[in-house]
Design a protein around this motif. Structure first.
Motif, PDB file in Angstrom:
ATOM      1  N   SER A   2       0.829  -1.196   0.000  1.00 60.03           N
ATOM      2  CA  SER A   2       0.000   0.000   0.000  1.00 60.03           C
ATOM      3  C   SER A   2       0.869   1.254   0.000  1.00 60.03           C
ATOM      4  O   SER A   2       2.049   1.226   0.337  1.00 60.03           O
ATOM      5  N   ASP A   3       0.242   2.388  -0.366  1.00 55.95           N
ATOM      6  CA  ASP A   3       0.967   3.662  -0.365  1.00 55.95           C
ATOM      7  C   ASP A   3       1.465   4.012   1.027  1.00 55.95           C
ATOM      8  O   ASP A   3       2.547   4.562   1.189  1.00 55.95           O
ATOM      9  N   ALA A   4       0.658   3.701   2.053  1.00 60.90           N
ATOM     10  CA  ALA A   4       1.052   4.005   3.429  1.00 60.90           C
ATOM     11  C   ALA A   4       2.272   3.196   3.847  1.00 60.90           C
ATOM     12  O   ALA A   4       3.144   3.686   4.557  1.00 60.90           O
ATOM     13  N   ALA A   5       2.362   1.965   3.399  1.00 58.48           N
ATOM     14  CA  ALA A   5       3.512   1.128   3.748  1.00 58.48           C
ATOM     15  C   ALA A   5       4.736   1.490   2.917  1.00 58.48           C
ATOM     16  O   ALA A   5       5.871   1.285   3.352  1.00 58.48           O
ATOM     17  N   LEU A   6       4.500   2.045   1.747  1.00 61.83           N
ATOM     18  CA  LEU A   6       5.605   2.406   0.863  1.00 61.83           C
ATOM     19  C   LEU A   6       6.299   3.697   1.294  1.00 61.83           C
ATOM     20  O   LEU A   6       7.489   3.870   1.045  1.00 61.83           O
ATOM     21  N   ALA A   7       5.582   4.572   1.970  1.00 62.57           N
ATOM     22  CA  ALA A   7       6.145   5.870   2.373  1.00 62.57           C
ATOM     23  C   ALA A   7       7.402   5.737   3.236  1.00 62.57           C
ATOM     24  O   ALA A   7       8.413   6.388   2.945  1.00 62.57           O
ATOM     25  N   PRO A   8       7.410   4.907   4.304  1.00 66.23           N
ATOM     26  CA  PRO A   8       8.645   4.798   5.100  1.00 66.23           C
ATOM     27  C   PRO A   8       9.804   4.205   4.311  1.00 66.23           C
ATOM     28  O   PRO A   8      10.957   4.598   4.492  1.00 66.23           O
ATOM     29  N   VAL A   9       9.492   3.289   3.410  1.00 65.51           N
ATOM     30  CA  VAL A   9      10.542   2.664   2.600  1.00 65.51           C
ATOM     31  C   VAL A   9      11.212   3.705   1.704  1.00 65.51           C
ATOM     32  O   VAL A   9      12.439   3.771   1.614  1.00 65.51           O
ATOM     33  N   LEU A  10      10.409   4.541   1.052  1.00 61.63           N
ATOM     34  CA  LEU A  10      10.973   5.578   0.188  1.00 61.63           C
ATOM     35  C   LEU A  10      11.680   6.660   0.990  1.00 61.63           C
ATOM     36  O   LEU A  10      12.771   7.109   0.618  1.00 61.63           O
ATOM     37  N   ALA A  11      11.062   7.100   2.084  1.00 62.68           N
ATOM     38  CA  ALA A  11      11.642   8.175   2.888  1.00 62.68           C
ATOM     39  C   ALA A  11      12.982   7.786   3.479  1.00 62.68           C
ATOM     40  O   ALA A  11      13.891   8.606   3.585  1.00 62.68           O
ATOM     41  N   ALA A  12      13.146   6.544   3.867  1.00 64.37           N
ATOM     42  CA  ALA A  12      14.400   6.093   4.466  1.00 64.37           C
ATOM     43  C   ALA A  12      15.304   5.405   3.451  1.00 64.37           C
ATOM     44  O   ALA A  12      16.529   5.448   3.588  1.00 64.37           O
ATOM     45  N   GLY A  13      14.732   4.801   2.443  1.00 62.38           N
ATOM     46  CA  GLY A  13      15.518   4.004   1.505  1.00 62.38           C
ATOM     47  C   GLY A  13      16.482   4.805   0.656  1.00 62.38           C
ATOM     48  O   GLY A  13      17.633   4.394   0.458  1.00 62.38           O
ATOM     49  N   ILE A  14      16.029   5.944   0.172  1.00 61.75           N
ATOM     50  CA  ILE A  14      16.895   6.751  -0.696  1.00 61.75           C
ATOM     51  C   ILE A  14      18.116   7.278   0.070  1.00 61.75           C
ATOM     52  O   ILE A  14      19.250   7.081  -0.359  1.00 61.75           O
ATOM     53  N   PRO A  15      17.926   7.936   1.234  1.00 60.89           N
ATOM     54  CA  PRO A  15      19.125   8.371   1.967  1.00 60.89           C
ATOM     55  C   PRO A  15      19.980   7.203   2.460  1.00 60.89           C
ATOM     56  O   PRO A  15      21.201   7.315   2.533  1.00 60.89           O
ATOM     57  N   ALA A  16      19.354   6.064   2.773  1.00 57.98           N
ATOM     58  CA  ALA A  16      20.126   4.897   3.213  1.00 57.98           C
ATOM     59  C   ALA A  16      21.008   4.370   2.084  1.00 57.98           C
ATOM     60  O   ALA A  16      22.176   4.034   2.290  1.00 57.98           O
ATOM     61  N   LEU A  17      20.459   4.320   0.886  1.00 57.34           N
ATOM     62  CA  LEU A  17      21.237   3.855  -0.264  1.00 57.34           C
ATOM     63  C   LEU A  17      22.403   4.798  -0.558  1.00 57.34           C
ATOM     64  O   LEU A  17      23.546   4.367  -0.712  1.00 57.34           O
ATOM     65  N   LEU A  18      22.111   6.097  -0.613  1.00 58.09           N
ATOM     66  CA  LEU A  18      23.167   7.080  -0.863  1.00 58.09           C
ATOM     67  C   LEU A  18      24.204   7.066   0.265  1.00 58.09           C
ATOM     68  O   LEU A  18      25.405   7.149   0.016  1.00 58.09           O
ATOM     69  N   GLY A  19      23.735   6.970   1.501  1.00 53.68           N
ATOM     70  CA  GLY A  19      24.647   6.923   2.642  1.00 53.68           C
ATOM     71  C   GLY A  19      25.573   5.722   2.585  1.00 53.68           C
ATOM     72  O   GLY A  19      26.763   5.826   2.891  1.00 53.68           O
TER      73      GLY A  19
END
Length: 139
Positions: A2-19
């Protein structure tokens, strides 16, 4: 998902990958130079290249002398917007096993900046994960 479950993944995933990428580059670069010999060199040239937003990128070329008195020269693979001018003395680290392999020992050139940026992005990812997850759970 769901969109609600996807939000934390996107919000944390992008900086985590770059980090993770930045941290890995920094760790590899700093560990590579851990046993290298410290000396003083001099900038002999700076090759310029095209950069974003009208700023010039500078790749300093520097020389140093190894323990046997042989002079070596290398052009940095790390670009800087503001680099040292020719004739400037710079701290140099070189590989005692392969003395022609060297790097300017600064915060940027030595790779330590990548460690700090990577760690900072991982902290941002963790905070984003906690905040966005708590908001999604409260909905």
């Amino acid at each position: 998902m769901s969109d609600a479950a996807l939000a934390p993944v996107l919000a944390a995933g992008i900086p985590a990958l770059l980090g993770t990428v930045f941290l890995t580059i920094g760790i590899v670069r700093t560990r590579m130079m851990r046993g290298w010999t410290r000396t003083t060199g001099v900038v002999v040239d700076r090759r310029t290249g095209r950069a974003d937003r009208g700023m010039t990128s500078i790749y300093p070329t520097f020389q140093w002398q190894d323990e046997r008195g042989e002079v070596h020269q290398h052009t940095s693979s790390v670009k800087q917007s503001l680099g040292p001018s020719p004739g400037t003395a710079v701290p140099v680290l070189y590989d005692p096993q392969r003395p022609s392999r060297g790097a300017i020992d600064t915060f940027v050139q030595g790779g330590r900046i990548f460690v700090y940026i990577g760690a900072g992005l991982l902290v941002v990812a963790l905070v984003a994960l906690v905040l966005v997850s708590s908001i999604v759970i409260s909905l």
